[in-house]
Design an enzyme around this catalytic site. Sequence first.
Site: not given
Length: 367
Positions: A204-206, A239, A280
């Site tokens: 998950v990084h969006r 991130r 994602d």
Amino acid sequence: MLVAGARPNFMKIASIQKALERGGFRTILVHTGQHYDDRMSASFFRDLEIREPDHHLGVGSASHAVQTARIMEAFEPILLETKPDWVLVPGDVNSTLACALVCVKLKEATGVRLAHLEAGLRSHDWRMPEEVNRVLTDRCADLLLTPSRDAAANLDAEGIDAARVAFVGNVMIDTLMERLSAARACAIPARMGLVSGRYVVATVHRPSNVDTAVALGTCLGGLAAIAADLPVVVPLHPRTRKQITAFGLDHLIERLRITEPLGYIEMLSLSEGAAAAITDSGGVQEETTVLGVPCVTLREQTERPITVEEGTNELASWPLTIEGIYEAYRRAMQRGRVGLGTRSPDGWDGCASERAATALREAVKRD
Ligand code: UD1
């Protein structure tokens, strides 16, 4: 001239550069430096045997405007000096758009032509930075190389001349097929003490999932709920790591198997052995479709609907909730895994970069 900037570009550049050189093109590789850590960049060059970039712009991280502007500023003199006949930009990251803008503005002066690899994908969500990058890059491109059949309708709806569009298939899958035996040999699940088919892999990084405490807390809460059933391995994007610390959410990752970002071959090994993937990432949706691993996508929509219609992917119900993520995971487990390639869409066959080289050769002849 090929442009690579961020992690999801490297697996596309790897196969296209080799195919172009086999086809008699001379290639020059530019790395913008949007991603710069060893684990986000250099390890991919090693794993995928991509040769050293000819030019490294070293732009690093910054706000969207500053990152895009720095890439443009550094790329323009290289383009003017080397005068390539064609520039090929892959994907939808800031590096893609920045270099596309430089090319289109120098087209009259230099005669340079622009090819966009992975053209025509649309999430129809204008809030996503990647959607802005995709639409504008396609608008600038002279040759649009599409990865799946649905892309042509998106481009047609935007008034893009079909003569500029060539269906080539998914070059990322060329790289996957080429590296699959190396991935199997590295046997990451066993090395991590995991049993094939008895763990979940998650990424998950969006921005929409990690840039607010509520969204990130929901995603991590969903993964923690799944971790009560099966080990959940999470190779953490930088991130996301920063945001977990900033929002004080460390308690939510205690039940997860957190790792540093993995190299390409390690990640492929981990994905192939997983019971399910929760993600994602666009690339993971595509790779799990070919690997036959059920996938749950933590997004409101996907620019890769073919992975839902033909592949193994499902969108979690929106807005995301911890229960909704857990329910989608349960459905993925019920769907179960299928054999390698049995759900592969048209053109996801390992030959896409050869078709892209052919399309480029034809475009050169037309010029
Ligand atoms: C970018 C792409 C996204 C792609 C993703 C894959 C854009 C708009 N987004 O998002 O489409 O799916 O890459 O990874 O181009 N960082 C590091 N080390 C690195 C790279 C980044 O620590 O090597 C940190 C930066 O400091 C920054 C954060 O990660 O704070 C985000 O990096 P950024 O380049 O903004 O984009 P991504 O979120 O990685």
